[in-house]
Design a protein around this motif. Structure first.
Motif, PDB file in Angstrom:
ATOM      1  N   PRO A   1     -26.027 -40.570  14.591  1.00 52.01           N
ATOM      2  CA  PRO A   1     -26.871 -39.221  14.951  1.00 52.01           C
ATOM      3  C   PRO A   1     -26.013 -38.038  14.411  1.00 52.01           C
ATOM      4  O   PRO A   1     -24.809 -38.287  14.799  1.00 52.01           O
ATOM      5  N   GLY A   2     -26.510 -37.339  14.099  1.00 51.28           N
ATOM      6  CA  GLY A   2     -25.423 -35.986  13.706  1.00 51.28           C
ATOM      7  C   GLY A   2     -24.928 -36.014  12.198  1.00 51.28           C
ATOM      8  O   GLY A   2     -24.552 -35.014  11.618  1.00 51.28           O
ATOM      9  N   ASP A   3     -25.063 -37.181  11.568  1.00 49.26           N
ATOM     10  CA  ASP A   3     -24.906 -37.248  10.116  1.00 49.26           C
ATOM     11  C   ASP A   3     -25.509 -36.228   9.096  1.00 49.26           C
ATOM     12  O   ASP A   3     -26.557 -36.065   9.576  1.00 49.26           O
TER      13      ASP A   3
ATOM     14  N   SER B   1     -32.659 -35.696  23.436  1.00 46.04           N
ATOM     15  CA  SER B   1     -32.246 -34.464  22.531  1.00 46.04           C
ATOM     16  C   SER B   1     -32.032 -34.624  21.117  1.00 46.04           C
ATOM     17  O   SER B   1     -31.987 -35.817  20.527  1.00 46.04           O
ATOM     18  N   ALA B   2     -32.527 -33.463  20.566  1.00 42.51           N
ATOM     19  CA  ALA B   2     -32.561 -33.540  18.974  1.00 42.51           C
ATOM     20  C   ALA B   2     -31.468 -33.895  18.351  1.00 42.51           C
ATOM     21  O   ALA B   2     -31.161 -33.854  17.006  1.00 42.51           O
ATOM     22  N   SER B   3     -30.140 -33.969  19.196  1.00 43.08           N
ATOM     23  CA  SER B   3     -28.942 -34.277  18.599  1.00 43.08           C
ATOM     24  C   SER B   3     -28.875 -35.557  17.879  1.00 43.08           C
ATOM     25  O   SER B   3     -28.264 -35.967  16.965  1.00 43.08           O
ATOM     26  N   ARG B   4     -29.967 -36.495  18.288  1.00 44.48           N
ATOM     27  CA  ARG B   4     -29.967 -38.069  17.766  1.00 44.48           C
ATOM     28  C   ARG B   4     -30.899 -37.935  16.453  1.00 44.48           C
ATOM     29  O   ARG B   4     -32.019 -38.444  16.491  1.00 44.48           O
ATOM     30  N   VAL B   5     -30.477 -37.074  15.645  1.00 46.27           N
ATOM     31  CA  VAL B   5     -31.268 -37.083  14.354  1.00 46.27           C
ATOM     32  C   VAL B   5     -29.945 -37.093  13.211  1.00 46.27           C
ATOM     33  O   VAL B   5     -29.003 -36.811  13.288  1.00 46.27           O
ATOM     34  N   VAL B   6     -30.590 -37.504  12.035  1.00 48.20           N
ATOM     35  CA  VAL B   6     -29.845 -37.240  10.822  1.00 48.20           C
ATOM     36  C   VAL B   6     -30.489 -36.316   9.835  1.00 48.20           C
ATOM     37  O   VAL B   6     -31.584 -36.439   9.754  1.00 48.20           O
TER      38      VAL B   6
ATOM     39  N   ILE C   1     -29.158 -46.800   3.538  1.00 48.08           N
ATOM     40  CA  ILE C   1     -30.290 -47.040   2.742  1.00 48.08           C
ATOM     41  C   ILE C   1     -31.511 -46.614   3.337  1.00 48.08           C
ATOM     42  O   ILE C   1     -32.559 -46.102   3.102  1.00 48.08           O
ATOM     43  N   GLN C   2     -31.509 -47.122   4.845  1.00 48.39           N
ATOM     44  CA  GLN C   2     -32.673 -46.789   5.484  1.00 48.39           C
ATOM     45  C   GLN C   2     -32.787 -45.343   5.828  1.00 48.39           C
ATOM     46  O   GLN C   2     -33.846 -44.900   5.760  1.00 48.39           O
ATOM     47  N   ALA C   3     -31.672 -44.632   5.909  1.00 52.20           N
ATOM     48  CA  ALA C   3     -32.017 -43.050   6.223  1.00 52.20           C
ATOM     49  C   ALA C   3     -32.549 -42.681   4.783  1.00 52.20           C
ATOM     50  O   ALA C   3     -33.308 -41.682   5.094  1.00 52.20           O
ATOM     51  N   ILE C   4     -32.076 -42.844   3.648  1.00 50.06           N
ATOM     52  CA  ILE C   4     -32.673 -42.276   2.396  1.00 50.06           C
ATOM     53  C   ILE C   4     -34.104 -42.864   2.336  1.00 50.06           C
ATOM     54  O   ILE C   4     -34.938 -42.094   1.858  1.00 50.06           O
ATOM     55  N   ALA C   5     -34.512 -43.980   2.819  1.00 52.40           N
ATOM     56  CA  ALA C   5     -35.903 -44.437   2.784  1.00 52.40           C
ATOM     57  C   ALA C   5     -36.736 -43.514   3.521  1.00 52.40           C
ATOM     58  O   ALA C   5     -37.903 -43.157   3.160  1.00 52.40           O
ATOM     59  N   LEU C   6     -36.212 -42.950   4.616  1.00 52.30           N
ATOM     60  CA  LEU C   6     -37.220 -42.165   5.626  1.00 52.30           C
ATOM     61  C   LEU C   6     -37.310 -40.764   4.587  1.00 52.30           C
ATOM     62  O   LEU C   6     -38.351 -40.087   4.933  1.00 52.30           O
ATOM     63  N   ALA C   7     -36.421 -40.322   3.998  1.00 44.88           N
ATOM     64  CA  ALA C   7     -36.777 -39.137   3.194  1.00 44.88           C
ATOM     65  C   ALA C   7     -37.460 -39.721   1.635  1.00 44.88           C
ATOM     66  O   ALA C   7     -37.481 -38.821   0.658  1.00 44.88           O
TER      67      ALA C   7
ATOM     68  N   ARG D   1     -25.118 -42.752  -7.836  1.00 46.77           N
ATOM     69  CA  ARG D   1     -23.835 -43.288  -7.488  1.00 46.77           C
ATOM     70  C   ARG D   1     -22.967 -42.312  -6.898  1.00 46.77           C
ATOM     71  O   ARG D   1     -21.819 -42.377  -6.653  1.00 46.77           O
ATOM     72  N   ARG D   2     -23.638 -41.059  -6.543  1.00 43.79           N
ATOM     73  CA  ARG D   2     -22.677 -40.134  -5.710  1.00 43.79           C
ATOM     74  C   ARG D   2     -23.681 -39.599  -4.722  1.00 43.79           C
ATOM     75  O   ARG D   2     -24.564 -38.934  -4.636  1.00 43.79           O
ATOM     76  N   VAL D   3     -23.483 -40.185  -3.509  1.00 45.52           N
ATOM     77  CA  VAL D   3     -24.022 -39.867  -2.224  1.00 45.52           C
ATOM     78  C   VAL D   3     -23.006 -39.804  -1.264  1.00 45.52           C
ATOM     79  O   VAL D   3     -22.005 -40.420  -1.144  1.00 45.52           O
ATOM     80  N   ALA D   4     -22.971 -38.521  -0.707  1.00 45.10           N
ATOM     81  CA  ALA D   4     -22.367 -38.013   0.206  1.00 45.10           C
ATOM     82  C   ALA D   4     -22.716 -38.083   1.616  1.00 45.10           C
ATOM     83  O   ALA D   4     -23.805 -37.495   1.881  1.00 45.10           O
ATOM     84  N   VAL D   5     -21.643 -38.521   2.779  1.00 46.20           N
ATOM     85  CA  VAL D   5     -22.128 -38.400   4.166  1.00 46.20           C
ATOM     86  C   VAL D   5     -20.954 -37.773   4.862  1.00 46.20           C
ATOM     87  O   VAL D   5     -19.962 -37.927   4.477  1.00 46.20           O
ATOM     88  N   PHE D   6     -21.426 -36.626   5.636  1.00 46.18           N
ATOM     89  CA  PHE D   6     -20.507 -35.780   6.286  1.00 46.18           C
ATOM     90  C   PHE D   6     -20.693 -36.179   7.885  1.00 46.18           C
ATOM     91  O   PHE D   6     -21.848 -36.178   8.378  1.00 46.18           O
ATOM     92  N   ARG D   7     -19.741 -36.104   8.530  1.00 46.72           N
ATOM     93  CA  ARG D   7     -19.853 -36.138  10.063  1.00 46.72           C
ATOM     94  C   ARG D   7     -18.523 -35.709  10.671  1.00 46.72           C
ATOM     95  O   ARG D   7     -17.598 -35.348  10.014  1.00 46.72           O
TER      96      ARG D   7
END
Length: 232
Positions: free
Chosen positions: A201-203, A125-130, A151-157, A167-173
């Motif tokens: 996934p879902g973050d 399912s597409a729920s396994r995405v960030v 770091i790896q997730a931001i590298a994907l972008a 110095r200001r990166v927010a993660v929501f979940r």
């Protein structure tokens, strides 16, 4: 010194002072690396039947009876299509697995097979995405089928852009049925001063944009070329 030269020099001095006194820094109302920011709620699994409508980045298994070359997994791209041999591109978003199987069977029967027997099942399912947004080079939704760190997730972008405040990166979940947030400092993580946190996934990850860097860019863009030359 000419008037243009004086203006240019004053603006360059102002820019230098801005750069010296206002480097990107931590801040904001979101707490940094809080202790209660752990594993998110398990994603809700939709029933795989005609009520479930396929979405971009879903992976489906297509089985064409007695045609193994056409039977394999396909991932729906962000344009909402899968691309199959012989069939080509097939719209796959917003339809059920049964409807997609019917479409594929119709396309195969038009030129290649007589009464093809096609089944489609949802594999992932597409729920396994960030979601990575904010001051990154390529904001978007990315697969999280394997373990990921921040770091790896931001590298994907494609990494942070020129206006980012690392110095200001927010993660929501979602945790305990509530939307929670935590802030992280990429600079400290890259230096090994903080651990690189797990991303699930879902973050949703949002990289803050630096107002200082934007001000620097705006000042440079406002300087006439002749003023810059004469100031230097």
């Amino acid at each position: 010194m000419t008037l243009n030269g004086s203006i240019g020099r004053l603006m360059m001095i102002g820019l230098a002072l801005l750069m010296a006194g206002c480097a990107p820094k931590r801040g904001g109302s979101i707490a940094y690396d809080p202790a209660n920011f752990g594993t998110p709620d398990a994603p809700k699994v939709a029933a795989v039947d005609d009520a479930y409508k396929l979405a971009p980045l879903d992976t489906v298994t297509v089985a064409v009876y007695q045609v193994p070359d056409l039977s394999r997994d396909f991932t729906i791209d962000q344009a909402g299509r899968i691309t199959m041999p012989l069939v080509g591109r097939v719209d796959a978003v917003g339809v059920s697995t049964t409807e997609l199987a019917t479409t594929i069977a119709r396309k195969l029967s038009e030129k290649y097979l007589r009464d093809p027997n096609v089944t489609v099942s949802l594999k992932d399912s597409a729920s396994r995405v960030v979601t990575v947004d904010g001051s990154v080079r390529q904001p978007g939704i990315y697969p999280a089928v394997t373990s990921l760190t921040l770091i790896q997730a931001i590298a994907l972008a494609r990494g942070t852009d020129d206006l980012a405040n690392p110095r200001r990166v927010a993660v929501f979940r979602m945790i305990g049925g509530k939307r929670m947030a935590a802030a992280f400092d990429l600079t400290s993580i890259r230096r090994g001063e903080m651990a690189d946190p797990q991303v699930y996934p879902g973050d949703t990850i949002v990289v803050d944009g630096s107002a200082v860097k934007k001000a620097q860019r705006d000042i440079l863009q406002a300087l006439p070329a002749a003023s810059i030359f004469m100031a230097l």
